[in-house]
Design a protein around this motif. Structure first.
Motif, PDB file in Angstrom:
ATOM      1  N   GLY A  70     -39.475  -3.573  33.931  1.00  0.00           N
ATOM      2  CA  GLY A  70     -39.910  -2.360  33.256  1.00  0.00           C
ATOM      3  C   GLY A  70     -40.735  -1.442  34.124  1.00  0.00           C
ATOM      4  N   ASP A  71     -41.245  -1.938  35.265  1.00  0.00           N
ATOM      5  CA  ASP A  71     -41.986  -1.075  36.180  1.00  0.00           C
ATOM      6  C   ASP A  71     -41.055  -0.031  36.787  1.00  0.00           C
ATOM      7  OD1 ASP A  71     -44.352  -2.314  35.752  1.00  0.00           O
ATOM      8  OD2 ASP A  71     -44.514  -3.258  37.723  1.00  0.00           O
ATOM      9  N   VAL A  72     -41.645   1.078  37.194  1.00  0.00           N
ATOM     10  CA  VAL A  72     -40.895   2.120  37.890  1.00  0.00           C
ATOM     11  C   VAL A  72     -41.368   2.158  39.334  1.00  0.00           C
ATOM     12  CG1 VAL A  72     -40.362   4.583  38.015  1.00  0.00           C
ATOM     13  CG2 VAL A  72     -40.618   3.476  35.793  1.00  0.00           C
ATOM     14  N   VAL A  73     -40.439   1.967  40.269  1.00  0.00           N
ATOM     15  CA  VAL A  73     -40.758   2.131  41.686  1.00  0.00           C
ATOM     16  C   VAL A  73     -40.110   3.430  42.155  1.00  0.00           C
ATOM     17  CG1 VAL A  73     -40.939  -0.343  42.089  1.00  0.00           C
ATOM     18  CG2 VAL A  73     -38.750   0.788  42.449  1.00  0.00           C
ATOM     19  N   PHE A  74     -40.743   4.073  43.120  1.00  0.00           N
ATOM     20  CA  PHE A  74     -40.230   5.346  43.622  1.00  0.00           C
ATOM     21  C   PHE A  74     -39.716   5.151  45.043  1.00  0.00           C
ATOM     22  CE2 PHE A  74     -42.655   6.640  40.052  1.00  0.00           C
ATOM     23  CZ  PHE A  74     -42.079   7.819  39.610  1.00  0.00           C
TER      24      PHE A  74
ATOM     25  N   GLU B 227     -49.548   0.391  31.030  1.00  0.00           N
ATOM     26  CA  GLU B 227     -48.331  -0.386  31.288  1.00  0.00           C
ATOM     27  C   GLU B 227     -47.676  -0.690  29.947  1.00  0.00           C
ATOM     28  OE1 GLU B 227     -49.155  -3.775  33.687  1.00  0.00           O
ATOM     29  OE2 GLU B 227     -50.047  -2.624  35.313  1.00  0.00           O
ATOM     30  N   LEU B 228     -46.819   0.229  29.510  1.00  0.00           N
ATOM     31  CA  LEU B 228     -46.177   0.090  28.207  1.00  0.00           C
ATOM     32  C   LEU B 228     -44.769  -0.468  28.297  1.00  0.00           C
ATOM     33  CD1 LEU B 228     -47.299   3.447  26.525  1.00  0.00           C
ATOM     34  CD2 LEU B 228     -48.404   1.212  26.429  1.00  0.00           C
ATOM     35  N   GLY B 229     -44.214  -0.536  29.497  1.00  0.00           N
ATOM     36  CA  GLY B 229     -42.877  -1.094  29.652  1.00  0.00           C
ATOM     37  C   GLY B 229     -41.767  -0.198  29.159  1.00  0.00           C
ATOM     38  N   LEU B 230     -42.059   1.084  28.925  1.00  0.00           N
ATOM     39  CA  LEU B 230     -41.018   2.017  28.499  1.00  0.00           C
ATOM     40  C   LEU B 230     -40.331   2.590  29.731  1.00  0.00           C
ATOM     41  CD1 LEU B 230     -43.022   3.903  25.736  1.00  0.00           C
ATOM     42  CD2 LEU B 230     -41.264   2.174  25.394  1.00  0.00           C
ATOM     43  N   PRO B 231     -39.025   2.782  29.687  1.00  0.00           N
ATOM     44  CA  PRO B 231     -38.306   3.248  30.875  1.00  0.00           C
ATOM     45  C   PRO B 231     -38.673   4.669  31.240  1.00  0.00           C
ATOM     46  CG  PRO B 231     -36.852   3.254  28.978  1.00  0.00           C
ATOM     47  CD  PRO B 231     -38.124   2.575  28.544  1.00  0.00           C
ATOM     48  N   TYR B 232     -38.549   4.965  32.527  1.00  0.00           N
ATOM     49  CA  TYR B 232     -38.813   6.322  33.014  1.00  0.00           C
ATOM     50  C   TYR B 232     -37.739   7.267  32.512  1.00  0.00           C
ATOM     51  CZ  TYR B 232     -39.062  10.291  36.195  1.00  0.00           C
ATOM     52  OH  TYR B 232     -39.138  11.547  36.713  1.00  0.00           O
ATOM     53  N   GLN B 233     -38.169   8.382  31.948  1.00  0.00           N
ATOM     54  CA  GLN B 233     -37.248   9.466  31.621  1.00  0.00           C
ATOM     55  C   GLN B 233     -37.984  10.760  31.888  1.00  0.00           C
ATOM     56  OE1 GLN B 233     -34.911   9.422  28.053  1.00  0.00           O
ATOM     57  NE2 GLN B 233     -35.123   7.230  27.808  1.00  0.00           N
ATOM     58  N   GLU B 234     -37.331  11.654  32.573  1.00  0.00           N
ATOM     59  CA  GLU B 234     -37.995  12.897  32.935  1.00  0.00           C
ATOM     60  C   GLU B 234     -38.141  13.798  31.719  1.00  0.00           C
ATOM     61  OE1 GLU B 234     -37.628  16.551  36.144  1.00  0.00           O
ATOM     62  OE2 GLU B 234     -36.215  14.894  36.183  1.00  0.00           O
ATOM     63  N   ALA B 235     -39.363  14.253  31.481  1.00  0.00           N
ATOM     64  CA  ALA B 235     -39.613  15.155  30.361  1.00  0.00           C
ATOM     65  C   ALA B 235     -39.120  16.549  30.699  1.00  0.00           C
ATOM     66  CB  ALA B 235     -41.109  15.194  30.042  1.00  0.00           C
ATOM     67  N   ARG B 236     -38.604  17.232  29.694  1.00  0.00           N
ATOM     68  CA  ARG B 236     -38.158  18.609  29.896  1.00  0.00           C
ATOM     69  C   ARG B 236     -39.140  19.559  29.230  1.00  0.00           C
ATOM     70  NH1 ARG B 236     -32.278  18.668  27.606  1.00  0.00           N
ATOM     71  NH2 ARG B 236     -32.937  16.809  26.518  1.00  0.00           N
ATOM     72  N   ALA B 237     -39.389  20.681  29.886  1.00  0.00           N
ATOM     73  CA  ALA B 237     -40.362  21.633  29.353  1.00  0.00           C
ATOM     74  C   ALA B 237     -39.875  22.201  28.036  1.00  0.00           C
ATOM     75  CB  ALA B 237     -40.578  22.762  30.352  1.00  0.00           C
ATOM     76  N   VAL B 238     -40.813  22.446  27.127  1.00  0.00           N
ATOM     77  CA  VAL B 238     -40.457  23.009  25.827  1.00  0.00           C
ATOM     78  C   VAL B 238     -41.001  24.416  25.638  1.00  0.00           C
ATOM     79  CG1 VAL B 238     -40.354  20.760  24.729  1.00  0.00           C
ATOM     80  CG2 VAL B 238     -42.509  21.980  24.776  1.00  0.00           C
TER      81      VAL B 238
END
Length: 510
Positions: free
Chosen positions: A95-99, A202-213
């Motif tokens: 669930g971690d995000v590595v860059f 550390e919530l374990g939620l997958p990375y998703q890019e937010a879009r501007a509103v």
């Protein structure tokens, strides 16, 4: 069995089952990359579905990997050979995000890659049914959003009426409810920006890019007006447009001639009652939705998520206490010259009922009796203010929605998403204000409204389901604040109409 006990039991079972799966079933990591050394960097030869979601493609070069980016212990590891990459992965968790620092020609970019279980991992196979259960529950919640909010707002506004007395009472009531809801939202906004509980969580939620509103207040105003109502009704992300239309449509009903006014008002009131029943049916599934979600999250990421959730819960409790013990008593004392402690004593049965039932609507008969018989408010005021408040006045819910959404946005920003700008936080305030108007007075209805705001922000709604782990005690406290605010409103409006509030209590004590 009481609903809150059922939720607690299933929540504990979910944690236990998820912990069992994590301890006793293997879950090797899979990143979906085939790499080879080329010069001073690593070349991507092949990618699978997970790597494609991260924006990776064959031919890209990787020269470094960043662990825990934006959090305590951030670490950048240069890569010279494929074995360097696979050697550093065990430092991360599922669930971690590595860059990955990727080079394409002369351009350098960071690509987020979520560490997932291998497709054939035993733990993944066992978790999959629970993942489907959680997804089904979230789909049912999203199904409620548009019809519940639309019918609630139209029936609430249309119920104000068109006579002079009702208009005066309606203006005072709506003004009070909007004011206190805004105070509650701003309290939540202040706390979540000061404490920043979502940063580094550390919530374990997958990375998703937010879009501007929307980048400015004017963008928000433009987005409020639907160019095509039926397009807006088919998109949960256009909820502000649906709310705006509902407010205008409800206002139009109040000035329409008979028999049309009565027919349309009764239709939407009936539709709202039916949607309330449907919501009650679906919200009975909350214990099982919590169970499936916690099995999935704990099974994948362990117990680390409970620390940030505890901080989030403490922040919400403090905000609710501040609003209920400071803001509302201040209004009673200085706007109505009403003794807050005496009014709280008169409302005690209603507040205890609200805490145990988690429902403003179910508490309404008790609230009416307390306000009239113990508080001395006339039936003319209480019968108008309190039913309307049980439908549209949700101070505690508004605070919770605003703080919860920004908490989740802070988490997504800390793992590489887009942080909310000032304009977007204004959007959250406006949405929380309008969504609290559309929140039905039933247990956990605030969850549905949070899904509404997340959808409008284009943020993943799964975060709202995760907050269910601590939602039940917060829901009980939110309902107390909602009912307390309704009762304070009836007292202040009765006082403004020249009534002797608390006269009954004073005569008994004398």
């Amino acid at each position: 069995m009481k609903a809150h006990w059922k939720i607690l039991i299933w929540m504990i079972l979910g944690v236990l089952v998820g912990g069992f799966l994590q301890l006793f079933l293997e879950a090797p990591l899979a990143v979906g990359l085939v790499l080879e050394k080329q010069g001073d960097s690593i070349l991507i030869q092949k990618v699978d579905k997970a790597a494609k979601k991260a924006g990776l493609a064959p031919g890209m070069r990787i020269d470094a990997v960043i662990l825990r980016r934006g959090r305590k212990g951030e670490k950048t590891v240069p890569l010279h050979e494929p074995k360097d990459f696979f050697a550093v992965l065990p430092e991360g968790k599922l669930g971690d995000v590595v860059f990955l620092r990727v080079r394409e020609g002369t351009k350098t970019d960071l690509k987020p890659l979520t560490l997932e279980m291998a497709e054939d991992a035993p733990r993944r196979v066992w978790i999959q049914p629970f993942r489907y259960g959680a997804q089904l529950f979230m789909a049912l919640l999203k199904m409620l959003i548009v019809p519940l909010v639309l019918t609630s707002i139209i029936s609430g506004v249309a119920g104000v009426g068109a006579t002079r007395d009702l208009k005066r009472l309606g203006a005072k009531t709506l003004g009070y409810y909007l004011m206190t809801s805004l105070f509650a939202i701003l309290t939540g906004l202040f706390l979540v920006n000061i404490l920043r509980p979502g940063v580094g969580a550390e919530l374990g939620l997958p990375y998703q890019e937010a879009r501007a509103v929307g980048r400015s207040f004017w963008d928000i105003l433009l987005r409020m007006v639907p160019e095509n109502l039926f397009v807006a009704l088919g998109d949960n992300g256009r909820m502000l447009q649906i709310i705006f239309f509902g407010l205008l449509f409800g206002a139009a009903i109040t000035i329409a001639p008979e028999p049309h006014r009565g027919r349309v008002r009764d239709f939407f009131q009936s539709a709202f009652e039916i949607m309330m029943k449907l919501a009650e049916m679906i919200l009975k599934l909350v214990p099982y939705g919590v169970f499936c979600l916690l099995v999935k999250v704990v099974g994948e990421t362990g117990f680390g998520l409970f620390k940030p959730l505890a901080l989030y819960m403490g922040m919400i409790v403090f905000g609710l206490a501040f609003h209920g013990l400071i803001v509302l008593p201040f209004l009673l004392q200085f706007m109505g010259r009403i003794r807050p402690l005496a009014w709280a004593k008169a409302m005690a049965p209603a507040l205890m009922t609200a805490f145990s039932s988690s429902s403003s609507s179910m508490t309404l008969p008790v609230t009416l009796e307390c306000v009239e018989k113990r508080g001395g408010v006339s039936n003319k005021v209480s019968s108008f203010v309190l039913p309307l408040g049980a439908t549209i006045n949700m101070d505690g819910t508004a605070l919770y929605e605003c703080a919860g959404v920004i908490f989740l946005s802070q988490y997504y920003a800390s793992i590489g998403g887009v942080s909310l700008s000032l304009g977007q936080q204004v959007f959250v305030v406006v949405m929380a204000l309008f969504a609290s108007i559309g929140a039905a007075g039933i247990p956990s209805a605030g969850l549905v409204m949070m899904v509404t705001i997340l959808s409008a922000l284009k943020l993943p709604v799964e975060g709202a389901a995760l907050l269910l782990a601590v939602d039940r005690p917060l829901d009980m406290l939110r309902t107390v604040i909602n009912v307390w605010s309704d009762s304070c409103g009836s007292a202040l409006i009765a006082k403004s109409e020249g009534e002797a509030v608390l006269a009954n209590l004073d005569s008994r004590s004398g």
